[in-house]
Design an enzyme around this catalytic site. Sequence first.
Site, mmCIF file in Angstrom:
data_model
loop_
_atom_site.group_PDB
_atom_site.id
_atom_site.type_symbol
_atom_site.label_atom_id
_atom_site.label_comp_id
_atom_site.label_asym_id
_atom_site.label_seq_id
_atom_site.Cartn_x
_atom_site.Cartn_y
_atom_site.Cartn_z
ATOM 1 N N CYS A 136 -5.882 -3.942 -0.283
ATOM 2 C CA CYS A 136 -5.220 -2.555 -0.974
ATOM 3 C C CYS A 136 -6.279 -2.183 -2.168
ATOM 4 C CB CYS A 136 -3.918 -2.637 -1.544
ATOM 5 S SG CYS A 136 -2.936 -3.313 -0.239
ATOM 6 N N HIS A 266 -1.145 0.001 -10.038
ATOM 7 C CA HIS A 266 -0.677 -0.181 -8.555
ATOM 8 C C HIS A 266 0.542 0.072 -8.065
ATOM 9 C CE1 HIS A 266 -2.309 -1.350 -4.668
ATOM 10 N NE2 HIS A 266 -1.608 -2.347 -4.591
ATOM 11 N N HIS A 301 2.276 3.636 -0.302
ATOM 12 C CA HIS A 301 1.131 2.776 -0.381
ATOM 13 C C HIS A 301 -0.114 3.144 0.914
ATOM 14 C CE1 HIS A 301 -1.637 -0.155 -1.209
ATOM 15 N NE2 HIS A 301 -0.987 -1.309 -1.261
#
Lengths: 373, 235
Positions: A136, A266, A301
């Site tokens: 990620c 994040h 996400h």
Amino acid sequence: MKKVLISKVGCETALGSGPEKLWLELLAGRSGIKPLTRFSCENYVSNLAAGIDDLAIPAGSSRHDDLLDRVADQVGPIPADSRLLVASTKGEIDRLQTACRHDEPVPASALFEPLLAKISRRFDLIDHGTNINAACASSTIAIARGAAMIAHGQAESVLVYAADLLSEFVFSGFSALQALSPTPARPFDAQRQGLNLGEAGAALLLTNEKRAGDSPLAQVAGWGAANDAHHVTAPARDGSGLILACREAMQRAGIDPDQVAAINAHGTGTPYNDAMELTAFDSLFGKKMPPLHGVKGSLGHTLGAAAALETIVGGFALTAKKIPGTVGCTDPEEVGMGRIGTATQSIDGDYLLTTNSGFGGINGALVLQGAAS
Amino acid sequence: MKALINGIGWITPAGFGQGHAANGQPLLAGELEIPTRKQIFAGIDRRFGRLDDFSRIGLGAATFCLRDAGAEEWSEKRRVGIVAASRYGCLRTDLDYLETMLSEQGKLASPNIFAYTLPNCFLGEAALRFGLTGNSMIINRHDPDRVTAIRIALEELSWTDQAGILAGIVDLTPPPELAADDDLPGSLFLLLERGPRPRIEPYGELVLQGDQLIFNGKEMSDLKELVASCLRIES
């Protein structure tokens, strides 16, 4: 060290086409998270995601093709000698999944080389490109590497193209890991239950000053990366890896923590990730923690594309001197109280810190500086 | 941009090994044996049994490399990074995961296999076992010379404060329909560091000049030649 500027950007998300649209939708507090219709979610813990509904799938191809076309059209022509860094965790995973479902041979598109060639051709580049896979944080690491190449004079411009699809492959996996939220994600909220996946493509042309054009979005002033050396799928609870990455990024930018005007975190919405981040920011900034926000309550996400999108949003934030609210964060964790919420916040200063963390223990941080400064 | 090569380790069709005990070129085509825990670690390692094959060979080669350099033991975390190039990545793991996902419309999707469908996860396995807090990434690109990871590692060492980088290659045997003539299944890592290690003779100095890799003053055409030069064997 040469200056690194973000000279052109393009993006496609569940909130629509283009960076300006993305920025306005985020400011309006909108979310692209909705019930999925792309595949059955009957056996999964959630049916919510932020997919791009109208992505076309040419026969025998991937949704990636349409995503790439849309982003490339926004970016327009770029110097042919630009280096190409791609950030994708699973590439054209939809084609592999389809082949396996129909007991067909494994397609060549299961590898990254054909995808890199496709992206290189679409942007008319000489470089065949390199994919960076750091989970990620893939596009954080790609932007950091691209910035380093320009800063050290190894390239005049670098195209970072970041994209990941919303696939049943990834959705089922996060469901099996019990990481998906059955309700819309609530990053940094005390009641958060997990993440929603998203889908996006984004491109940033990083250049030196000579190639920057008249209106660069922002400067990439610092970057850092560090591994937690703690666990493969869970973050270090003390935030040690993220702290290291942020310190490196701020040191490279030549700034102290109190010069950071805002943080784009994040903020996946999982209990452990968000707690780890707040611990790290508390350690770095203490009582002077700047306003922070996250976009995954709006965009889901988007994995390899996450940092690329967040960097674009960070550039807009520095220009507008405000950060959008964090959709879903109605009851912030105590550490973030007064610093994060659903409302837009004004920011005062020239630097914005944006961070990502991922499986494999990786953490990445970028310091953006307003282009005008 | 330069570094000393202080360790080499591999798991390839030539076997499992490390540079200071080598007697031949480790980069060979052929059948790849997947290591068991006991072939890598003498002691208990509770996580090893869960690893996919891609992670086993990558972790194994990284372990042998650190052991070769006398750098396996540690008491404090170290600013050492890992850069690995892979053509096929964790494709085998993806296929294994898809079997679990497709069989019962997702009901039996395996969380443990899914966790390893990101190829960089084995970098985390190495990082946590050996306390490595540097940057870590997998790179995919057309890389017939197999030196892209080494070039990136030298740049990282020059541009950051990392003390060292494990740089190498990792690939399982691909599905037959994707196999290429020049496939070299297996994993091999070099430990690149700024300075020498106590009691371990470095293999030599590696320099990146433009695109050229120069080892002990001689230009290297590919990874095979570099490894052969380090080991002082025929390439």
